[in-house]
Motif scaffolding. Structure first.
Motif, PDB file in Angstrom:
ATOM      1  N   LEU A  30       0.829  -1.203   0.000  1.00  0.00           N
ATOM      2  CA  LEU A  30       0.000   0.000   0.000  1.00  0.00           C
ATOM      3  C   LEU A  30       0.869   1.259   0.000  1.00  0.00           C
ATOM      4  O   LEU A  30       0.602   2.211  -0.744  1.00  0.00           O
ATOM      5  N   ASP A  31       1.881   1.271   0.840  1.00  0.00           N
ATOM      6  CA  ASP A  31       2.740   2.448   0.932  1.00  0.00           C
ATOM      7  C   ASP A  31       3.429   2.713  -0.393  1.00  0.00           C
ATOM      8  O   ASP A  31       3.519   3.869  -0.849  1.00  0.00           O
ATOM      9  N   MET A  33       2.390   1.895  -3.416  1.00  0.00           N
ATOM     10  CA  MET A  33       1.428   2.401  -4.400  1.00  0.00           C
ATOM     11  C   MET A  33       1.050   3.839  -4.119  1.00  0.00           C
ATOM     12  O   MET A  33       0.944   4.657  -5.040  1.00  0.00           O
ATOM     13  N   MET A  34       0.852   4.184  -2.849  1.00  0.00           N
ATOM     14  CA  MET A  34       0.508   5.572  -2.522  1.00  0.00           C
ATOM     15  C   MET A  34       1.663   6.504  -2.837  1.00  0.00           C
ATOM     16  O   MET A  34       1.445   7.650  -3.253  1.00  0.00           O
ATOM     17  N   ASN A  35       2.879   6.037  -2.648  1.00  0.00           N
ATOM     18  CA  ASN A  35       4.048   6.872  -2.957  1.00  0.00           C
ATOM     19  C   ASN A  35       4.170   7.154  -4.446  1.00  0.00           C
ATOM     20  O   ASN A  35       4.760   8.169  -4.848  1.00  0.00           O
ATOM     21  N   ARG A  36       3.638   6.281  -5.295  1.00  0.00           N
ATOM     22  CA  ARG A  36       3.675   6.516  -6.741  1.00  0.00           C
ATOM     23  C   ARG A  36       2.725   7.640  -7.139  1.00  0.00           C
ATOM     24  O   ARG A  36       2.939   8.298  -8.163  1.00  0.00           O
ATOM     25  N   TRP A  37       1.685   7.857  -6.381  1.00  0.00           N
ATOM     26  CA  TRP A  37       0.633   8.794  -6.790  1.00  0.00           C
ATOM     27  C   TRP A  37       1.132  10.225  -6.927  1.00  0.00           C
ATOM     28  O   TRP A  37       0.993  10.825  -7.989  1.00  0.00           O
ATOM     29  N   PRO A  38       1.738  10.829  -5.891  1.00  0.00           N
ATOM     30  CA  PRO A  38       2.150  12.224  -6.021  1.00  0.00           C
ATOM     31  C   PRO A  38       3.500  12.408  -6.687  1.00  0.00           C
ATOM     32  O   PRO A  38       3.923  13.533  -6.914  1.00  0.00           O
ATOM     33  N   ALA A  39       4.201  11.300  -6.990  1.00  0.00           N
ATOM     34  CA  ALA A  39       5.566  11.419  -7.487  1.00  0.00           C
ATOM     35  C   ALA A  39       5.637  11.847  -8.941  1.00  0.00           C
ATOM     36  O   ALA A  39       6.695  12.187  -9.444  1.00  0.00           O
ATOM     37  N   GLY A  40       4.511  11.816  -9.649  1.00  0.00           N
ATOM     38  CA  GLY A  40       4.505  12.223 -11.040  1.00  0.00           C
ATOM     39  C   GLY A  40       5.023  11.177 -11.983  1.00  0.00           C
ATOM     40  O   GLY A  40       5.215  11.442 -13.163  1.00  0.00           O
ATOM     41  N   GLY A  41       5.257   9.946 -11.485  1.00  0.00           N
ATOM     42  CA  GLY A  41       5.790   8.907 -12.340  1.00  0.00           C
ATOM     43  C   GLY A  41       4.746   8.024 -12.977  1.00  0.00           C
ATOM     44  O   GLY A  41       5.079   7.042 -13.628  1.00  0.00           O
ATOM     45  N   VAL A  42       3.469   8.348 -12.787  1.00  0.00           N
ATOM     46  CA  VAL A  42       2.390   7.521 -13.320  1.00  0.00           C
ATOM     47  C   VAL A  42       1.693   8.280 -14.451  1.00  0.00           C
ATOM     48  O   VAL A  42       1.194   9.384 -14.247  1.00  0.00           O
ATOM     49  N   ALA A 111      -8.859  15.463  -5.814  1.00  0.00           N
ATOM     50  CA  ALA A 111      -7.434  15.305  -5.541  1.00  0.00           C
ATOM     51  C   ALA A 111      -7.132  15.543  -4.065  1.00  0.00           C
ATOM     52  O   ALA A 111      -6.320  14.821  -3.459  1.00  0.00           O
ATOM     53  N   GLU A 112      -7.795  16.515  -3.483  1.00  0.00           N
ATOM     54  CA  GLU A 112      -7.620  16.783  -2.053  1.00  0.00           C
ATOM     55  C   GLU A 112      -8.121  15.608  -1.220  1.00  0.00           C
ATOM     56  O   GLU A 112      -7.481  15.196  -0.247  1.00  0.00           O
ATOM     57  N   TRP A 113      -9.270  15.058  -1.603  1.00  0.00           N
ATOM     58  CA  TRP A 113      -9.829  13.918  -0.861  1.00  0.00           C
ATOM     59  C   TRP A 113      -8.916  12.699  -0.952  1.00  0.00           C
ATOM     60  O   TRP A 113      -8.776  11.954   0.018  1.00  0.00           O
ATOM     61  N   VAL A 114      -8.314  12.480  -2.128  1.00  0.00           N
ATOM     62  CA  VAL A 114      -7.406  11.345  -2.291  1.00  0.00           C
ATOM     63  C   VAL A 114      -6.233  11.463  -1.313  1.00  0.00           C
ATOM     64  O   VAL A 114      -5.851  10.495  -0.643  1.00  0.00           O
ATOM     65  N   GLN A 115      -5.669  12.663  -1.207  1.00  0.00           N
ATOM     66  CA  GLN A 115      -4.553  12.854  -0.283  1.00  0.00           C
ATOM     67  C   GLN A 115      -4.993  12.670   1.166  1.00  0.00           C
ATOM     68  O   GLN A 115      -4.239  12.137   1.999  1.00  0.00           O
ATOM     69  N   GLN A 116      -6.211  13.094   1.485  1.00  0.00           N
ATOM     70  CA  GLN A 116      -6.739  12.868   2.828  1.00  0.00           C
ATOM     71  C   GLN A 116      -6.878  11.374   3.105  1.00  0.00           C
ATOM     72  O   GLN A 116      -6.558  10.901   4.202  1.00  0.00           O
ATOM     73  N   ALA A 117      -7.353  10.634   2.107  1.00  0.00           N
ATOM     74  CA  ALA A 117      -7.487   9.184   2.268  1.00  0.00           C
ATOM     75  C   ALA A 117      -6.122   8.544   2.497  1.00  0.00           C
ATOM     76  O   ALA A 117      -5.972   7.669   3.365  1.00  0.00           O
ATOM     77  N   PHE A 118      -5.112   8.970   1.741  1.00  0.00           N
ATOM     78  CA  PHE A 118      -3.769   8.414   1.917  1.00  0.00           C
ATOM     79  C   PHE A 118      -3.242   8.706   3.326  1.00  0.00           C
ATOM     80  O   PHE A 118      -2.611   7.849   3.952  1.00  0.00           O
TER      81      PHE A 118
END
Length: 228
Positions: A30-31, A33-42, A111-118
């Protein structure tokens, strides 16, 4: 002194098949996958697939915890009931927030909600690895930890893959409602875009038949974890 499972090796946690190592592997996935989200690599086209992978793992993992682990931990003094109750509240908050995200794909706040969920998921992982799961290590030997891990894996395999805020957080209510919903979740995962009517009808009929058997298997696995 209680030591976080994040700082112990596999041998200290009962081996690779113990519930502690199974939990930690899921947390690490999980960690990552979540780290891939804001990294801009997807690539943009892959974000939806990544999001669905995260959601599916979150809910399979949490359902197995609520069905197998927390009933065992509630019987481990002191404070087992209070600690598991707090994590159940975290699970409900995550469930509610992800349901809102799923229902509002075009909301500008998504996008804000996604970060809150993470952030909530990461806090939940810390609470489990630092406070709840070390209690299992203190209370049980390696053989019991492996048996609980086997039961947890069996329930995880038939768990819901999507948010269902109305499903109770505790057995037997979560099994009675959650397992049939998990079959519907998997039908949606397999056939998200319509498809021939006959094929969809066949899937639904098959799912209805499987749901009853899956509920029995989940209940048996939970009982084995509690009495092994």
């Amino acid at each position: 002194m209680t030591v976080s499972i994040s700082r112990q090796d596999a041998a200290a946690l009962g081996g690779g098949r113990s519930i502690l190592m199974r939990q930690r592997r899921d947390h690490a996935r999980l960690d990552a996958m979540m780290n891939r989200w804001p990294a801009g690599g997807v690539p943009d086209g892959d974000l939806d697939a990544l999001w669905q992978d995260i959601v599916q793992l979150v809910f399979r993992h949490a359902f197995a915890e609520e069905t197998v682990l927390w009933p065992v931990l509630r019987r481990v003094p002191p404070g087992g009931e209070d600690l598991t109750g707090r994590v159940e509240e975290e699970h409900q908050e995550i469930n509610d927030l992800i349901a809102r995200i799923e229902q509002s794909p075009h909301d500008p706040r998504r996008a804000e909600w996604v970060q809150q969920a993470f952030a909530l998921i990461r806090q939940d992982i810390r609470d489990e690895e630092d406070e709840l799961l070390p209690r299992l290590r203190d209370a049980f030997g390696d053989r019991r930890l492996r048996r609980i891990g086997t039961a947890w894996e069996a329930v995880r395999a038939t768990a819901p893959t999507r948010p269902h805020p109305g499903v109770p957080r505790r057995p037997s209510g979560n099994v009675l409602l959650g397992v049939p919903l998990s079959v519907l979740d998997r039908l949606r995962d397999l056939a998200p875009g319509g498809g021939p009517v006959a094929r969809r009808a066949s899937l639904v009929a098959t799912g209805a038949a499987v749901a009853a058997g899956a509920a029995v298997l989940v209940a048996r696995a939970a009982r084995r974890a509690g009495h092994a």
